[in-house]
Design an enzyme around this catalytic site. Structure first.
Site, PDB file in Angstrom:
ATOM      1  N   ASP A 179       0.928  -1.221  -0.018  1.00 21.61           N
ATOM      2  CA  ASP A 179      -0.184  -0.291  -0.010  1.00 21.61           C
ATOM      3  C   ASP A 179       0.973   1.327   0.056  1.00 21.61           C
ATOM      4  OD1 ASP A 179      -3.174   0.100   1.621  1.00 21.61           O
ATOM      5  OD2 ASP A 179      -1.872   1.902   0.935  1.00 21.61           O
ATOM      6  N   ASN A 187      -2.488  12.704  -3.139  1.00 27.62           N
ATOM      7  CA  ASN A 187      -3.684  13.094  -3.998  1.00 27.62           C
ATOM      8  C   ASN A 187      -4.062  14.360  -3.722  1.00 27.62           C
ATOM      9  OD1 ASN A 187      -4.271  11.454  -6.224  1.00 27.62           O
ATOM     10  ND2 ASN A 187      -5.414  10.168  -4.862  1.00 27.62           N
ATOM     11  N   HIS A 192      -5.401  14.474  -8.388  1.00 32.10           N
ATOM     12  CA  HIS A 192      -5.695  13.179  -8.907  1.00 32.10           C
ATOM     13  C   HIS A 192      -4.833  13.063 -10.152  1.00 32.10           C
ATOM     14  CE1 HIS A 192      -8.424  11.588  -6.029  1.00 32.10           C
ATOM     15  NE2 HIS A 192      -9.027  12.773  -5.956  1.00 32.10           N
ATOM     16  N   ASP A 196      -2.567   9.552 -10.189  1.00 35.90           N
ATOM     17  CA  ASP A 196      -2.474   8.526 -11.390  1.00 35.90           C
ATOM     18  C   ASP A 196      -1.278   8.115 -11.933  1.00 35.90           C
ATOM     19  OD1 ASP A 196      -5.362   8.231 -10.875  1.00 35.90           O
ATOM     20  OD2 ASP A 196      -5.911   9.301 -12.756  1.00 35.90           O
ATOM     21  N   GLU A 223      -4.731   2.433  -3.931  1.00 38.90           N
ATOM     22  CA  GLU A 223      -3.308   2.380  -4.099  1.00 38.90           C
ATOM     23  C   GLU A 223      -2.740   1.072  -3.625  1.00 38.90           C
ATOM     24  OE1 GLU A 223      -5.292   3.879  -2.025  1.00 38.90           O
ATOM     25  OE2 GLU A 223      -4.713   4.438  -0.134  1.00 38.90           O
TER      26      GLU A 223
END
Lengths: 312, 202
Positions: A179, A187, A192, A196, A223
């Site tokens: 993770d 973010n 965002h 990404d 994630e």
């Protein structure tokens, strides 16, 4: 009688009649033209003209029709192109796929054999296209759209397969779940699209570094990523996870709002099963998730392995 | 007719073992893969009994059936049947195709007909050899349907029923051969078997 011969002459598929000595008693224009070499095959012995057919399935089928009186079907799936038949002109000339029926025919006391040939090129092309599309759809259903690695659904299928193998063959199996640390803050800080990009960078790293070992990687959720290590015990998994942890850090993706480092890091949980114990998918994933949780509690950017079931 | 004797059943089992052996080598030549086939059991019984025996193991799955009508000293319909999933697996293994099972196409259907045709023809030619008989028969037809529909035949017909085991790439699949005949044909078959056995013993 002449009328029938004329009709066979304009037919857009092949017909030939062989007698008991495999001599071509009749061949229609379409078929004669498709054969490559001889100008007129009528009256020739088929296997003298084409000795390479001897012993092949088409030979056996014709023999069976003449000697035993049994009909045969030669399908393009199992015999792509049994006879040397060509279509097109010049450089475009190519041997075409065929569907062939071979049937015995009794006239008075003489046994003949009728060979019926169809050009199935368009069927084969259509099928190839359909197969391609089907494969693409299957691929899409199993791939994570953003990162291009396996999605969760594919991960579940792969893990199920490896678990079954491990339980059957008595080989170990390890699962690594990780993770990205403080990804929500990442973010929030960069937006965002940047988030990404970060996910894609990590997925690319995993894809390039790990697939060559036969390890499967997948995006498990937002994630969260996972790695399946078939036939590997906890020590190998720990070593690999530790390497991944270092290299994620060395990707040097700046992460100012992280509370553990200046750059993006990740926390790792491992669950391994030995070859001796049998374990369900749910239990293995739960153990890996629990180890990951403890890695986060212990301060993140680290690797923790779940205790083995048979030691617990 | 009288029931077949143990000796007659053994002779039939031998005939079919030779037949499937021949088909196995033909199929393995065609696919370049090792194919093995054997016949564990040969049985003659009423058609209703076949349905009763097969139904529990087939369940609601459909059967894939390749059939050819035949006539000779005994006449009827010859069928090669596999549970649908097994038949798809066979054709996929033989064609080496990667397409999922539900996407079987025309090419695979034709290939199945051909596989059935090879096996059934091997049976006919072996029977013809051993019983000194000749048969004529039709081209194969492929049919996928529930067992009750496949075996929906006039009552009183009896079936020469043969279980076959097909081994392909470490998979073992079970299928069935059925020769459906009227009682007169059955008597003729028995007659032919008797003369064959007399010939062997004398």
């Amino acid at each position: 009688m002449q009328l029938f011969e004329q009709a066979l002459g304009v037919l857009q598929s092949g017909v030939m009649i062989l007698d008991g000595n495999y001599r071509i008693h009749f061949i229609n224009q379409w078929l004669n033209k498709a054969f490559d070499s001889t100008p007129d095959l009528q009256g020739e012995q088929l296997f003298n003209s084409y000795p390479e057919l001897e012993g092949k399935r088409i030979h056996q089928a014709i023999e069976q029709a003449i000697k035993v009186g049994l009909p045969s079907l030669l399908s393009p799936g199992l015999n792509r192109s049994p006879l040397p038949l060509y279509r097109g002109e010049g450089a475009n000339r190519e041997r075409f796929p065929q569907s062939i029926r071979v049937q015995p025919m009794q006239v008075d006391s003489q046994r003949f054999c009728v060979v019926e040939v169809q050009d199935v090129s368009s069927m084969i092309r259509r099928e190839a296209l359909l197969n391609q599309q089907a494969e693409k759809l299957n691929q899409m259903a199993l791939t994570d759209e953003l990162t291009g690695i396996n999605n969760r659904r594919h991960f579940n299928m792969l893990l199920e397969k490896e678990l079954r193998r491990s339980n059957l063959q008595g080989t170990p199996l390890s699962l690594v779940l990780f993770d990205i640390d403080f990804f929500k803050q990442y973010n929030d800080h960069f937006g965002h699209p940047a988030g990404d990009k970060c996910l894609i960078a990590i997925a690319d790293y995993l894809k390039h570094q790990l697939s060559s070992y036969g390890y499967q990687v997948a995006r498990y959720g937002g994630e969260e990523f996972c790695i399946i290590l078939p036939e590997q015990d906890v020590e190998v998994a720990r070593h690999l996870a530790e390497r991944c942890r270092e290299e994620v850090e060395q990707l040097q993706i700046q992460h100012p709002s992280s509370q553990v480092a200046q750059v993006v890091t990740a926390s790792f949980g491992i669950a391994s099963k030995s070859g001796k114990q049998s374990e369900t998918q749910t239990s293995l994933i739960l153990r890996a998730d629990n180890a990951l949780y403890r890695a986060k509690l212990a301060g993140r950017n680290r690797v923790i392995a779940s205790e083995r079931l048979d030691e617990a | 007719m009288n029931e077949l004797t143990a000796l007659e059943l053994d002779a039939l089992a031998e005939i079919f073992n030779i037949s499937v052996g021949r088909s196995a080598s033909a199929l393995s030549e065609l696919t370049q893969e090792p194919v093995a086939m054997s016949v564990p059991v040969v049985h003659v019984m009423p058609i209703q009994r076949v349905i009763e025996i097969l139904s529990p193991s087939i369940g609601s799955e459909r059967l894939t059936c390749v059939s050819q009508l035949f006539s000779g000293s005994f006449s009827g319909e010859a069928m090669l049947m596999f549970p649908e999933n097994s038949s798809l697996e066979i054709v996929r293994l033989m064609l080496g195709s990667q397409v999922p099972i539900e996407q079987i196409s025309e090419i695979e259907q034709d290939a199945l007909s051909e596989i059935g045709n090879i096996i059934l023809n091997a049976c006919f030619s072996t029977i013809a050899d051993m019983l000194e008989d000749t048969f004529s028969c039709d081209l194969p037809k492929l049919n996928v349907a529930p067992i009750s529909e496949i075996l929906e035949k006039p009552e009183g017909e009896s079936v020469l029923f043969i279980q076959i085991q097909l081994a392909l790439e470490s998979r073992s699949l079970e299928g069935y051969l059925a020769f459906i005949m009227g009682s007169e044909s059955e008597a003729n078959l028995q007659q032919a078997l008797r003369s064959f056995l007399t010939g062997v013993q004398s």
